[in-house]
Design a protein around this motif. Structure first.
Motif, PDB file in Angstrom:
ATOM      1  N   PHE A  91       0.693  -1.278   0.167  1.00  0.00           N
ATOM      2  CA  PHE A  91       0.323   0.199  -0.160  1.00  0.00           C
ATOM      3  C   PHE A  91       0.900   1.308  -0.066  1.00  0.00           C
ATOM      4  N   PHE A  92       0.683   1.916  -0.914  1.00  0.00           N
ATOM      5  CA  PHE A  92       1.189   3.508  -1.068  1.00  0.00           C
ATOM      6  C   PHE A  92       1.535   3.962  -0.385  1.00  0.00           C
ATOM      7  N   ILE A  93       2.845   5.126   0.253  1.00  0.00           N
ATOM      8  CA  ILE A  93       3.042   5.521   1.468  1.00  0.00           C
ATOM      9  C   ILE A  93       3.285   6.606   1.238  1.00  0.00           C
ATOM     10  N   ARG A  94       2.617   8.238   2.025  1.00  0.00           N
ATOM     11  CA  ARG A  94       2.894   9.312   2.363  1.00  0.00           C
ATOM     12  C   ARG A  94       3.203  10.065   3.622  1.00  0.00           C
ATOM     13  N   THR A  95       4.429  10.580   4.273  1.00  0.00           N
ATOM     14  CA  THR A  95       4.955  10.515   4.950  1.00  0.00           C
ATOM     15  C   THR A  95       4.659   9.110   5.869  1.00  0.00           C
ATOM     16  N   ARG A  96       6.622   8.581   7.135  1.00  0.00           N
ATOM     17  CA  ARG A  96       5.735   7.265   7.560  1.00  0.00           C
ATOM     18  C   ARG A  96       6.139   7.718   8.911  1.00  0.00           C
ATOM     19  N   GLY A 182      -3.784  15.096  13.471  1.00  0.00           N
ATOM     20  CA  GLY A 182      -3.035  13.993  13.282  1.00  0.00           C
ATOM     21  C   GLY A 182      -1.416  14.456  14.178  1.00  0.00           C
ATOM     22  N   LEU A 183      -0.791  13.583  14.451  1.00  0.00           N
ATOM     23  CA  LEU A 183       0.467  14.001  14.986  1.00  0.00           C
ATOM     24  C   LEU A 183       1.601  13.952  13.616  1.00  0.00           C
ATOM     25  N   ASP A 184       2.661  14.922  13.405  1.00  0.00           N
ATOM     26  CA  ASP A 184       3.791  14.852  12.696  1.00  0.00           C
ATOM     27  C   ASP A 184       5.157  14.039  12.829  1.00  0.00           C
ATOM     28  N   PRO A 185       5.655  12.608  11.883  1.00  0.00           N
ATOM     29  CA  PRO A 185       6.869  12.121  12.536  1.00  0.00           C
ATOM     30  C   PRO A 185       7.948  13.758  12.784  1.00  0.00           C
ATOM     31  N   GLY A 196       2.084  19.434  10.302  1.00  0.00           N
ATOM     32  CA  GLY A 196       1.129  19.300  11.065  1.00  0.00           C
ATOM     33  C   GLY A 196       0.249  19.187  10.637  1.00  0.00           C
ATOM     34  N   ALA A 197      -0.528  18.018  10.457  1.00  0.00           N
ATOM     35  CA  ALA A 197      -2.057  17.882   9.374  1.00  0.00           C
ATOM     36  C   ALA A 197      -2.811  17.556  10.336  1.00  0.00           C
ATOM     37  N   GLY A 198      -4.030  18.569   9.653  1.00  0.00           N
ATOM     38  CA  GLY A 198      -5.175  18.533   9.663  1.00  0.00           C
ATOM     39  C   GLY A 198      -6.248  18.805   9.009  1.00  0.00           C
ATOM     40  N   ASP A 225       3.231   3.119   9.262  1.00  0.00           N
ATOM     41  CA  ASP A 225       3.649   4.063   8.982  1.00  0.00           C
ATOM     42  C   ASP A 225       2.271   4.193   7.708  1.00  0.00           C
ATOM     43  N   HIS A 226       1.232   3.299   7.982  1.00  0.00           N
ATOM     44  CA  HIS A 226      -0.297   4.371   7.305  1.00  0.00           C
ATOM     45  C   HIS A 226      -1.275   4.781   8.408  1.00  0.00           C
ATOM     46  N   GLY A 227      -0.693   4.995   9.884  1.00  0.00           N
ATOM     47  CA  GLY A 227      -0.785   5.810  10.457  1.00  0.00           C
ATOM     48  C   GLY A 227      -1.663   5.357  12.166  1.00  0.00           C
ATOM     49  N   LEU A 230      -4.128   5.059  14.652  1.00  0.00           N
ATOM     50  CA  LEU A 230      -5.793   5.302  13.771  1.00  0.00           C
ATOM     51  C   LEU A 230      -5.132   6.705  13.306  1.00  0.00           C
ATOM     52  N   ARG A 231      -6.302   5.782  12.399  1.00  0.00           N
ATOM     53  CA  ARG A 231      -5.767   7.142  11.435  1.00  0.00           C
ATOM     54  C   ARG A 231      -7.733   7.336  10.751  1.00  0.00           C
ATOM     55  N   LEU A 232      -8.136   8.518   9.518  1.00  0.00           N
ATOM     56  CA  LEU A 232      -9.267   8.827   9.012  1.00  0.00           C
ATOM     57  C   LEU A 232      -9.441   8.034   7.762  1.00  0.00           C
ATOM     58  N   TYR A 238      -9.913  12.618  -1.120  1.00  0.00           N
ATOM     59  CA  TYR A 238      -8.452  12.423  -1.391  1.00  0.00           C
ATOM     60  C   TYR A 238      -7.510  11.991  -0.276  1.00  0.00           C
ATOM     61  N   GLY A 239      -6.520  11.691  -0.372  1.00  0.00           N
ATOM     62  CA  GLY A 239      -5.554  11.022   0.747  1.00  0.00           C
ATOM     63  C   GLY A 239      -5.322  12.029   2.257  1.00  0.00           C
ATOM     64  N   CYS A 240      -4.963  12.814   1.544  1.00  0.00           N
ATOM     65  CA  CYS A 240      -4.658  14.755   1.865  1.00  0.00           C
ATOM     66  C   CYS A 240      -5.316  15.087   3.009  1.00  0.00           C
ATOM     67  N   VAL A 241      -6.807  14.075   2.854  1.00  0.00           N
ATOM     68  CA  VAL A 241      -7.590  14.292   4.535  1.00  0.00           C
ATOM     69  C   VAL A 241      -7.467  13.389   5.303  1.00  0.00           C
ATOM     70  N   CYS A 242      -7.055  12.289   4.730  1.00  0.00           N
ATOM     71  CA  CYS A 242      -6.872  10.711   5.924  1.00  0.00           C
ATOM     72  C   CYS A 242      -6.346  10.635   6.947  1.00  0.00           C
ATOM     73  N   ILE A 243      -6.107  11.629   8.692  1.00  0.00           N
ATOM     74  CA  ILE A 243      -5.260  12.073   8.741  1.00  0.00           C
ATOM     75  C   ILE A 243      -4.801  10.670   9.382  1.00  0.00           C
ATOM     76  N   LYS A 244      -3.290  10.806   9.821  1.00  0.00           N
ATOM     77  CA  LYS A 244      -2.604   9.578  10.320  1.00  0.00           C
ATOM     78  C   LYS A 244      -2.633   9.999  11.541  1.00  0.00           C
ATOM     79  N   TRP A 245      -2.391   9.367  12.514  1.00  0.00           N
ATOM     80  CA  TRP A 245      -2.056   9.495  13.802  1.00  0.00           C
ATOM     81  C   TRP A 245      -3.095  10.280  14.355  1.00  0.00           C
ATOM     82  N   GLU A 264      -2.088  23.410   1.969  1.00  0.00           N
ATOM     83  CA  GLU A 264      -0.555  22.697   1.458  1.00  0.00           C
ATOM     84  C   GLU A 264      -1.492  22.588  -0.063  1.00  0.00           C
ATOM     85  N   TYR A 265      -2.901  21.835   0.196  1.00  0.00           N
ATOM     86  CA  TYR A 265      -3.625  21.017  -0.582  1.00  0.00           C
ATOM     87  C   TYR A 265      -4.516  21.694  -1.501  1.00  0.00           C
ATOM     88  N   ALA A 266      -4.343  23.280  -1.701  1.00  0.00           N
ATOM     89  CA  ALA A 266      -5.910  23.334  -2.147  1.00  0.00           C
ATOM     90  C   ALA A 266      -5.348  23.382  -3.350  1.00  0.00           C
TER      91      ALA A 266
HETATM   92  N1  MTE Z   1      -0.042  13.071  10.030  1.00  0.00           N
HETATM   93  C1  MTE Z   1      -0.059  13.133   8.824  1.00  0.00           C
HETATM   94  N2  MTE Z   1      -1.710  12.250   8.205  1.00  0.00           N
HETATM   95  C2  MTE Z   1      -0.669  12.643   6.602  1.00  0.00           C
HETATM   96  C3  MTE Z   1      -0.353  12.823   6.037  1.00  0.00           C
HETATM   97  C4  MTE Z   1       0.827  13.783   7.116  1.00  0.00           C
HETATM   98  O1  MTE Z   1       1.548  14.150   6.232  1.00  0.00           O
HETATM   99  N3  MTE Z   1       0.727  13.352   8.001  1.00  0.00           N
HETATM  100  N4  MTE Z   1      -0.105  12.700   4.417  1.00  0.00           N
HETATM  101  C5  MTE Z   1      -1.743  12.377   4.479  1.00  0.00           C
HETATM  102  C6  MTE Z   1      -1.160  12.663   2.482  1.00  0.00           C
HETATM  103  S1  MTE Z   1      -0.902  13.660   1.792  1.00  0.00           S
HETATM  104  C7  MTE Z   1      -1.470  11.727   1.858  1.00  0.00           C
HETATM  105  S2  MTE Z   1      -1.771  11.221   0.799  1.00  0.00           S
HETATM  106  C8  MTE Z   1      -1.636   9.840   2.763  1.00  0.00           C
HETATM  107  C9  MTE Z   1      -1.661   8.852   2.798  1.00  0.00           C
HETATM  108  O2  MTE Z   1      -1.877   7.381   3.522  1.00  0.00           O
HETATM  109  P1  MTE Z   1      -0.854   6.945   3.169  1.00  0.00           P
HETATM  110  O3  MTE Z   1       0.496   6.494   3.778  1.00  0.00           O
HETATM  111  O4  MTE Z   1      -1.160   5.859   4.511  1.00  0.00           O
HETATM  112  O5  MTE Z   1      -1.204   5.899   2.515  1.00  0.00           O
HETATM  113  O6  MTE Z   1      -1.866  10.476   4.831  1.00  0.00           O
HETATM  114  C10 MTE Z   1      -2.380  11.839   4.860  1.00  0.00           C
HETATM  115  N5  MTE Z   1      -2.373  11.586   6.485  1.00  0.00           N
END
Ligand code: MTE
Ligand code: MO
Length: 391
Positions: A91-96, A182-185, A196-198, A225-227, A230-232, A238-245, A264-266
């Motif tokens: 599964f793809f990753i954006r931010t570990r 969400g938290l960020d690494p 800063g993810a929100g 790595d996928h949040g 707990l992740r949204l 789009y994935g940018c709203v799917c806040i991880k951690w 950032e994602y506007a």
């Molecule tokens: N806390 C946090 N959540 C985040 C991000 C992030 O940088 N930090 N990136 C977002 C973006 S831009 C995407 S595309 C998805 C990627 O989720 P994945 O790495 O599980 O594929 O997480 C989103 N949630």
């Protein structure tokens, strides 16, 4: 793999309308297991795949970088009817996460009311609310040709409907916004990712999309790595709203300003206008889109035949009229093998085509339905090229 899950995979494959039958015994001549899962072209001999050109030189399938710069792109060429669910380790990753994983039993979320007062909710206490949340695709809004379009994946999710958690802070009809943070690494980003993810939503948007807080992917605890823990997930956005951690869910003012992540994602989520308040943002939904993922060369009766395999995803209702063209000055023809039954995941389509001359080709898809919004597709974003050196 258990009997049950294999049967389920097959059901998913069929439900997604992947027409080619599974031919398990067939060996793929170029070692691509995806081919073995597709029926061969009748009466033809497989010659090999043609690579796409002018795309990023990414190590597909490999996890690279750390923290905000951590990435993994999916190798879409290996997609088959049998891999319609992306395995968790692909599964793809954006931010570990890039730190010690936190066990789910220790994770807490702060639920903040409008006055800012917080209640601490322990993930461990939500056990009874966990349920199956369905199969959903996630695509990064920055899924460009530089990433070989590999920032997209599909999984089966488990978690808690967000509405269930929101009911603990406010009655369903509360006005204003809901900010999920969400938290960020730790560490800087060389790629220019903002810390800063929100994201701020309305309750109606979250309920309409069926948003949930995920704790498991494909039946396994969600990887750090996928949040995880707990992740949204907001299906269809789009994935940018799917806040991880996710560590905070706050009720905010109806006029609250957008978060840094929203700004950032506007552009990538097609926002327009002043964008002074979070509520000036349109839902960051994924329009209907399609692209080829593999070009196969076959020989039949002494002639070269191409089988182009691709995916169709996004949008709100199944698309009936997917069209394809092979050159920039060519005309569109209907895709022969495409049956989209659901928008939750991708649908595999394929087209047989006899190229008239050797040259550089550019494949582009179009949806022949004015009622279907396909902004990114229509802009040529997913056009993919290849060089055919001889017939
Ligand atoms: N806390 C946090 N959540 C985040 C991000 C992030 O940088 N930090 N990136 C977002 C973006 S831009 C995407 S595309 C998805 C990627 O989720 P994945 O790495 O599980 O594929 O997480 C989103 N949630
Ligand atoms: Mo993203």
């Amino acid at each position: 793999m258990s009997r049950i899950s294999r049967r389920r995979l097959l059901q998913v494959a069929l439900a997604a309308g992947a027409a080619p039958r599974l031919a398990a015994a067939q060996r793929a001549p170029d070692g691509n297991p995806a081919l073995a899962a597709f029926a061969p072209v009748p009466g033809a001999k497989y010659l090999g795949a043609v690579p796409f050109i002018e795309e990023g030189d990414v190590a597909l399938g490999r996890t690279v970088g750390k923290g905000l710069d951590g990435r993994r792109a999916l190798d879409l060429a290996r997609l088959s009817a049998a891999t319609l669910l992306t395995p968790a380790d692909e599964f793809f990753i954006r931010t570990r996460w890039s730190a010690q994983p936190v066990p789910g039993s220790a994770w807490t979320i702060h639920l903040r009311d409008r006055a800012g007062a917080a209640r601490v909710l322990r993930l461990a206490d939500l056990g009874s609310a966990m349920r199956s949340c369905g199969t959903h695709l996630v695509e990064c809004a920055g899924n460009t040709r530089l990433a070989a379009f590999g920032l997209i994946s599909t999984a089966r999710w488990h978690g808690i409907p967000l509405a269930n958690v929101l009911d603990r802070v406010a009655p369903p009809r509360t006005a204003g916004g809901i900010r999920v943070r969400g938290l960020d690494p730790p560490g800087p980003s060389k790629l220019g990712s903002v810390r800063g993810a929100g994201w701020i939503f309305t309750r109606e948007q979250l309920e309409r999309a069926g948003a949930f807080l995920a704790t498991a992917m494909n039946g396994r605890p969600l990887a750090a790595d996928h949040g995880g823990p707990l992740r949204l997930i907001v299906p269809g956005w789009y994935g940018c709203v799917c806040i991880k951690w996710v560590d905070e869910i706050a009720l905010v003012d109806a006029d609250a300003p957008p978060t840094g992540q929203m700004l950032e994602y506007a552009t990538r989520t097609y926002q327009s206008g002043a964008l002074r308040r979070a509520r000036d943002f349109a839902p960051a939904t994924v329009d209907a889109a399609a692209m080829p993922v593999r070009v196969e060369r076959w020989r039949r009766d002494g002639r070269l035949l191409l089988r182009v395999v691709g995916i169709l995803w996004g949008g709100e209702r199944p698309v009936r009229a997917l069209m394809i063209r092979f050159s920039r000055d060519g005309s569109y023809v209907p895709v022969q093998h495409c049956q989209q039954r659901s928008n939750a995941s991708w649908t595999v389509w394929w087209q047989l085509w006899e190229p008239p001359i050797p040259k550089r080709y550019w494949i582009r898809l179009r949806i022949d339905d004015p009622g279907v919004r396909a902004r990114r597709l229509a802009s040529g974003f997913y056009e993919r090229g290849f060089d055919l050196e001889h017939l």
